[in-house]
Design a protein around this motif. Structure first.
Motif, PDB file in Angstrom:
ATOM      1  N   VAL A  65       0.838  -1.206   0.000  1.00 33.99           N
ATOM      2  CA  VAL A  65       0.000   0.000   0.000  1.00 33.99           C
ATOM      3  C   VAL A  65       0.872   1.255   0.000  1.00 33.99           C
ATOM      4  CG1 VAL A  65      -1.737   1.335   1.279  1.00 33.99           C
ATOM      5  CG2 VAL A  65      -1.918  -1.167   1.155  1.00 33.99           C
ATOM      6  N   HIS A  66       1.920   1.254   0.824  1.00 33.51           N
ATOM      7  CA  HIS A  66       2.709   2.473   1.031  1.00 33.51           C
ATOM      8  C   HIS A  66       3.940   2.580   0.139  1.00 33.51           C
ATOM      9  CE1 HIS A  66       0.454   3.817   4.611  1.00 33.51           C
ATOM     10  NE2 HIS A  66       0.160   2.527   4.657  1.00 33.51           N
ATOM     11  N   GLY A  67       4.247   1.541  -0.604  1.00 34.64           N
ATOM     12  CA  GLY A  67       5.446   1.580  -1.452  1.00 34.64           C
ATOM     13  C   GLY A  67       6.686   1.265  -0.636  1.00 34.64           C
ATOM     14  N   GLU A  68       7.855   1.770  -1.099  1.00 36.66           N
ATOM     15  CA  GLU A  68       9.089   1.424  -0.399  1.00 36.66           C
ATOM     16  C   GLU A  68       9.192   2.204   0.915  1.00 36.66           C
ATOM     17  OE1 GLU A  68      12.855   0.622  -2.693  1.00 36.66           O
ATOM     18  OE2 GLU A  68      13.555   2.198  -1.332  1.00 36.66           O
ATOM     19  N   VAL A  69       9.483   1.486   1.983  1.00 38.99           N
ATOM     20  CA  VAL A  69       9.629   2.131   3.288  1.00 38.99           C
ATOM     21  C   VAL A  69      11.046   1.831   3.778  1.00 38.99           C
ATOM     22  CG1 VAL A  69       8.743   2.240   5.668  1.00 38.99           C
ATOM     23  CG2 VAL A  69       7.177   1.686   3.783  1.00 38.99           C
ATOM     24  N   SER A  70      11.755   2.877   4.193  1.00 37.70           N
ATOM     25  CA  SER A  70      13.131   2.713   4.654  1.00 37.70           C
ATOM     26  C   SER A  70      13.259   3.316   6.046  1.00 37.70           C
ATOM     27  CB  SER A  70      14.052   3.485   3.707  1.00 37.70           C
ATOM     28  OG  SER A  70      14.937   2.621   3.100  1.00 37.70           O
ATOM     29  N   VAL A  71      13.785   2.550   6.969  1.00 36.02           N
ATOM     30  CA  VAL A  71      13.883   3.064   8.340  1.00 36.02           C
ATOM     31  C   VAL A  71      15.256   2.733   8.927  1.00 36.02           C
ATOM     32  CG1 VAL A  71      12.887   2.944  10.665  1.00 36.02           C
ATOM     33  CG2 VAL A  71      11.397   2.685   8.672  1.00 36.02           C
ATOM     34  N   ASP A  72      15.901   3.742   9.496  1.00 34.93           N
ATOM     35  CA  ASP A  72      17.157   3.491  10.207  1.00 34.93           C
ATOM     36  C   ASP A  72      16.787   2.985  11.594  1.00 34.93           C
ATOM     37  OD1 ASP A  72      19.507   3.500  11.548  1.00 34.93           O
ATOM     38  OD2 ASP A  72      20.157   5.470  10.828  1.00 34.93           O
TER      39      ASP A  72
END
Ligand code: GLU
Length: 450
Positions: free
Chosen positions: A129-136
């Motif tokens: 739903v949200h596409g690419e998600v990147s989290v440190d």
């Protein structure tokens, strides 16, 4: 492609929330659309908040809705403690996790917990739903995965079970989006395969706050108790955050399954709308008219305490029809009954003298005379006694005396209400004999001095 397996993983810490049913429905639809499976898992690792009463409510709720899960035996986390334990020990042995001595901040707090060694890396995943998600993940630090070897916390058990159950797609509410990086780190530490995620939009009240008790019903049980149809509820919930590529809004379950696409799930919060739910329910009532009529009859018998042996079948059918037109859901019948809007078909209404006055005008003895004229005209009728013939019979007299001065008290005499169907309709349903008896009784009431 491997078979798709989705799941719904409620925590039994409260009655099944209608927003959770929406999450479950999306998992169900996605699995069924793609020829996959849909599993149910009870996430009861939180021993203090989980209750068997809530678990039962969740299970009964899904059974009523017909959202049947494909796992043969119920998967309950508390039955799998040994599995989590072994894995926690393994992670400790591999030095991917460690027992951490803690200074208890409050009384009763642990002096030891188990923490994962955070590799402090950037986690990237694609959300459908949200596409690419990147989290440190550095900020998460070495986070807690268990209170002790036998007490995993939610994130740990959740990741292990998705793997154990062969889940391929995690479809869940957006409130869990922020949990995903942490869960992916656990997954990687355990050497599991990646999963596909779809975080579906929150269900919001009209002021965009979280949907809660303040707006009315929020538990599935309350909606079912109000007499919404399961299929209508599911239809409405499907439209909360998803819409098909065309304008169609009313769906049966098989139609939903074939129309559903995760790609068409929106990112923005979905606003709850009670009126729309009522409209969807009414459309489903129309599609299931016979079942609806039977149910209306059943509710009428119960709420009005009617005796099936003495109720005229034609009157009953006519009333059921009228009720059908007036309701959106079965609990609306109670309101009609509370407002005395159906009783007068079965029993004489309770009149107030002033109620007979058309626009507050006239004398009671004059009204009694008019009712008496109407009663005689009807009494003399022969043959077909229908709303049309009744109207033809009364109309010339009503025109002569002033329509309101005749038709208002006529209608009020029959229904005892300021608002009701027109007198011809009521008279036809009551039939000639009851109409005449009722008019006579009303005349008596009006001419009675007391
Ligand atoms: N047990 C969690 C909840 O009830 C669901 C977790 C999940 O779907 O991954 O919110």
């Amino acid at each position: 492609m491997a078979k798709i397996i989705t799941r719904f993983a409620p925590s039994p810490t409260g009655y099944l929330h209608i927003g959770s049913v929406r999450s479950a429905l999306f998992s169900y639809l996605y699995a069924k659309k793609n020829g996959g499976k849909y599993f149910l898992r009870i996430e009861d690792t939180d021993k203090t908040r989980s209750k068997i009463e809530y678990e039962k409510d969740i299970i009964a709720g899904f059974q009523t809705l017909g959202l049947n899960w494909d796992n043969e035996t119920l998967y309950r986390q508390s039955d799998h403690i040994a599995v989590y334990s072994a894995l926690i020990k393994k992670l400790i042995a591999e030095d991917k996790a460690y027992v951490s001595k803690e200074e208890p901040k409050e009384e009763g707090e642990r002096s030891e917990v188990i923490r994962l060694r955070n590799p402090n890396k950037k986690v990237t995943f694609t959300d459908l739903v949200h596409g690419e998600v990147s989290v440190d993940t550095t900020d998460l630090g070495d986070f807690v995965i268990a209170k002790s070897v036998d007490e995993p916390i939610f994130h740990f058990a959740n990741v292990v079970d998705d793997h154990e159950m062969g889940i391929t797609h995690v479809i869940r509410g957006e409130e869990h989006l922020s949990n995903t990086p942490r869960q992916i780190l656990i997954q990687e530490a355990l050497g599991y395969d990646k999963l596909a995620y779809a975080h579906i939009p929150l269900v919001l009240a009209s002021d965009r706050s979280k949907l809660s008790k303040r707006q009315g019903s929020v538990s599935l049980r309350e909606f079912l108790d109000k007499g919404y149809l399961s299929e209508a509820l599911l239809n409405y919930l499907a439209l909360l955050g998803w819409h098909p590529s065309h304008d169609k809004e009313i769906f049966t379950m098989p139609e939903l399954i074939s129309a559903f696409e995760l790609e068409r799930v929106q990112k923005r919060g979905a606003i709850w709308n009670f009126e729309k739910l009522d409209w969807v329910n009414k459309e489903h009532l129309k599609m299931n008219r016979e079942t609806a009529e039977n149910k209306i009859q059943e509710v009428l018998f119960k709420t009005l305490n009617l005796n099936p042996g003495t109720v005229d079948k034609n009157v009953l059918d006519a009333v059921v029809n009228i009720v059908f037109e007036r309701i959106n859901k079965f609990s609306d019948i109670n309101e009609l009954v509370l407002n005395n809007e159906v009783q007068y078909f079965f029993e004489e209404p309770k009149w107030q003298k002033d109620g007979f006055l058309w626009k507050g005008q006239g004398a009671f003895h004059e009204i009694a005379d008019k009712l008496s004229a109407v009663e005689k005209l009807l009494g003399a009728m022969e043959g077909n006694y229908s709303k049309e013939t009744i109207k033809e019979t009364i109309w010339p007299y009503a025109e002569k005396e002033g329509r309101g001065f005749v038709l208002w008290p006529f209608r009020y005499a029959l229904s005892g209400l300021a608002k009701s169907p027109d007198p011809f309709v009521i008279a036809e349903i009551l039939k000639k004999e009851t109409t005449v008896t009722r008019l006579k009784s009303a005349i008596n009431f009006l001419t009675n001095e007391s």
